[in-house]
Scaffold this active site. Structure first.
Site, PDB file in Angstrom:
ATOM      1  N   ASP A   1     -42.180-103.628  91.989  1.00 29.15           N
ATOM      2  CA  ASP A   1     -43.165-103.956  91.011  1.00 29.15           C
ATOM      3  C   ASP A   1     -43.609-105.485  90.982  1.00 29.15           C
ATOM      4  O   ASP A   1     -44.525-106.030  90.312  1.00 29.15           O
ATOM      5  CB  ASP A   1     -43.011-103.404  89.708  1.00 29.15           C
ATOM      6  CG  ASP A   1     -41.707-103.764  89.293  1.00 29.15           C
ATOM      7  OD1 ASP A   1     -40.886-104.596  89.757  1.00 29.15           O
ATOM      8  OD2 ASP A   1     -41.405-103.408  88.086  1.00 29.15           O
ATOM      9  N   GLU A   2     -42.457-106.367  91.259  1.00 29.38           N
ATOM     10  CA  GLU A   2     -42.697-107.851  91.095  1.00 29.38           C
ATOM     11  C   GLU A   2     -43.864-108.172  91.823  1.00 29.38           C
ATOM     12  O   GLU A   2     -44.284-109.494  91.864  1.00 29.38           O
ATOM     13  CB  GLU A   2     -41.394-108.296  91.341  1.00 29.38           C
ATOM     14  CG  GLU A   2     -40.219-107.939  90.594  1.00 29.38           C
ATOM     15  CD  GLU A   2     -39.242-108.855  90.649  1.00 29.38           C
ATOM     16  OE1 GLU A   2     -39.187-110.084  90.690  1.00 29.38           O
ATOM     17  OE2 GLU A   2     -38.125-108.438  90.467  1.00 29.38           O
TER      18      GLU A   2
ATOM     19  N   TYR B   1     -38.413-114.158  96.243  1.00 31.31           N
ATOM     20  CA  TYR B   1     -38.458-112.785  96.731  1.00 31.31           C
ATOM     21  C   TYR B   1     -39.476-111.789  96.553  1.00 31.31           C
ATOM     22  O   TYR B   1     -39.898-111.018  97.697  1.00 31.31           O
ATOM     23  CB  TYR B   1     -37.280-112.158  95.602  1.00 31.31           C
ATOM     24  CG  TYR B   1     -37.384-110.422  95.751  1.00 31.31           C
ATOM     25  CD1 TYR B   1     -36.979-109.772  96.625  1.00 31.31           C
ATOM     26  CD2 TYR B   1     -37.550-109.797  94.339  1.00 31.31           C
ATOM     27  CE1 TYR B   1     -36.982-108.332  96.731  1.00 31.31           C
ATOM     28  CE2 TYR B   1     -37.628-108.523  94.489  1.00 31.31           C
ATOM     29  CZ  TYR B   1     -37.241-107.748  95.539  1.00 31.31           C
ATOM     30  OH  TYR B   1     -37.310-106.386  95.479  1.00 31.31           O
TER      31      TYR B   1
END
Length: 403
Positions: free
Chosen positions: A186-187, A209
């Site tokens: 979801d990031e 990331y």
């Protein structure tokens, strides 16, 4: 059953799971998925490819390690790989390009090592794996996932998460794999105060990331756009439960409290996260394997949301049996925030619901099981105490060749 690459008995399907010995975040909940696949599908061969990085533990897989339909692939020696399948000119050029631009230190380490441990970044090893094992389906979990660490080691994250995915999806396409599931996060959407993200929302990652996962998604999606290669992408909320390496917030807080240490909260602690129990996420991936449509993206989310401060207080009350606010505050330590810390990741998951999946495990049930598991299994990893520090404890290992 474990060992090097080689012919296998006849099975109805052969599934490759990358990163199958670990569980750091959703992209590494793979050990739970491997166990479930082996137990539920005895007529499938489940091949677990893992280089056994610091967050992996074979103890996560003891229940199925001797099953007839499970195979763990850890290593081939570098010399064996060179004899079996030398690099093609194109692969050699790609390798040289990555080495000369930014990643010389990683490549040199790979060639100096005595063995290649299930590394998705080794193209000849991966190609040989697909050719010898006749892979039908791929579940690609393997990744570097620790957000804090990504700020210090951004190049390694790009190498493993982007280049490694490129190597894997290319080999899968060349082998005519029938489904390739890429496990994202979801990031990639970035943070939001009020907007709920659906699968068509733009990607606005805010840390190295998440940026590497978003870039890898583009590589995977391009194979659908260009070749109609049957890829599926998933994006999940935070996952918790047994087997998770204690760098992540829930097992970290649990383990700190069980060792009579304070919960270390980054910044204000007002950041909110949505938490899914591991078995619910396993069911989501089994649903995607069966029902997921090629070319589609699926959010695997939950409406259950909690701030990091609230999380710490609940765990303190459960583990330390506190009764007053002052007793709770005694077990909290606020530390410097990370460079960026998104406030929320709210997602819509109607597409997954349409496939028949919804989360089932209530928070109180899941967190109780998780607390009990860490009481007995904290030392399943080597040097695990380092994971409990407020920020990553790591030695610098980047070496960029300026010649």
């Amino acid at each position: 059953m474990s060992g090097a690459v080689g012919p296998c008995p006849a099975f109805e399907k052969r599934l490759l799971v990358t990163g199958g010995a670990g569980f750091m975040s959703v992209v590494c909940v793979a050990s739970h998925v491997v166990v479930s696949l082996v137990e539920k599908y005895p007529h499938y061969l489940i091949i677990n490819l893992d280089k056994l990085d610091y967050c992996a533990s074979l103890k996560n897989l003891e229940a199925i390690s001797q099953k007839h339909n499970y195979k763990f692939i850890q290593r081939l020696t570098t010399e064996e790989l060179r004899i079996l399948l030398p690099l093609t000119p194109i692969e050699a050029q790609q390798r040289a390009a990555f080495r000369s631009v930014t990643l010389n230190w990683v490549m040199q380490d790979s060639f100096r090592s005595a063995a290649v441990k299930g590394d998705i970044c080794e193209p000849h090893f991966i190609k040989q794996l697909f050719e010898s094992e006749k892979i039908d389906i791929v579940l690609h979990f393997a990744a570097q996932t620790h957000v804090d660490l990504s700020f210090w080691h951004a190049l390694e994250f790009r190498y493993v998460n982007v280049y490694g995915t490129h190597v894997l999806v290319t080999a899968a396409y060349e082998a005519s794999v029938e489904k390739f599931v890429y496990v994202s996060t979801d990031e990639v959407y970035g943070g939001s105060n009020d907007e709920e993200f659906d699968e068509s929302s733009p990607k606005r990652p805010t840390n190295p990331y998440a940026s590497s996962k978003a870039a890898a998604e583009c590589f995977v999606q391009s194979y659908w756009e260009r070749y109609q290669f049957p890829v599926v992408i998933t994006r999940s909320s935070n996952v918790y439960g047994p087997h998770q390496y204690p760098e992540k917030v829930i097992p970290k807080f649990i383990s700190l409290l069980q060792q009579n240490r304070k919960c270390c909260i980054h910044g204000s602690g007002l950041q909110k996260r949505n938490f899914l129990y591991a078995t619910d996420v396993v069911e989501a991936f089994l649903t995607v394997l069966k029902e997921g449509k090629p070319g589609e993206i699926y959010n695997i989310g939950t409406n259950f949301e909690m701030s990091i401060t609230q999380l710490a207080k609940e765990l303190i009350q459960l583990i330390k049996k506190t009764s007053t606010e002052s007793e709770v505050e005694h077990w909290v330590d606020y530390v410097k925030d990370r460079p960026t810390n998104d406030i929320r990741y709210p997602m819509k998951s109607e597409k997954m619901h349409s496939l028949g999946w919804r989360p089932k495990v209530p928070w109180k049930e899941g967190i109780k099981k998780t607390i009990e598991w860490y009481r007995e299994n904290f030392y399943n990893w080597k040097n695990v105490e380092k994971a409990l520090e407020p920020f990553p404890v790591t030695q610098p290992f980047m070496h960029i060749d300026s010649s």
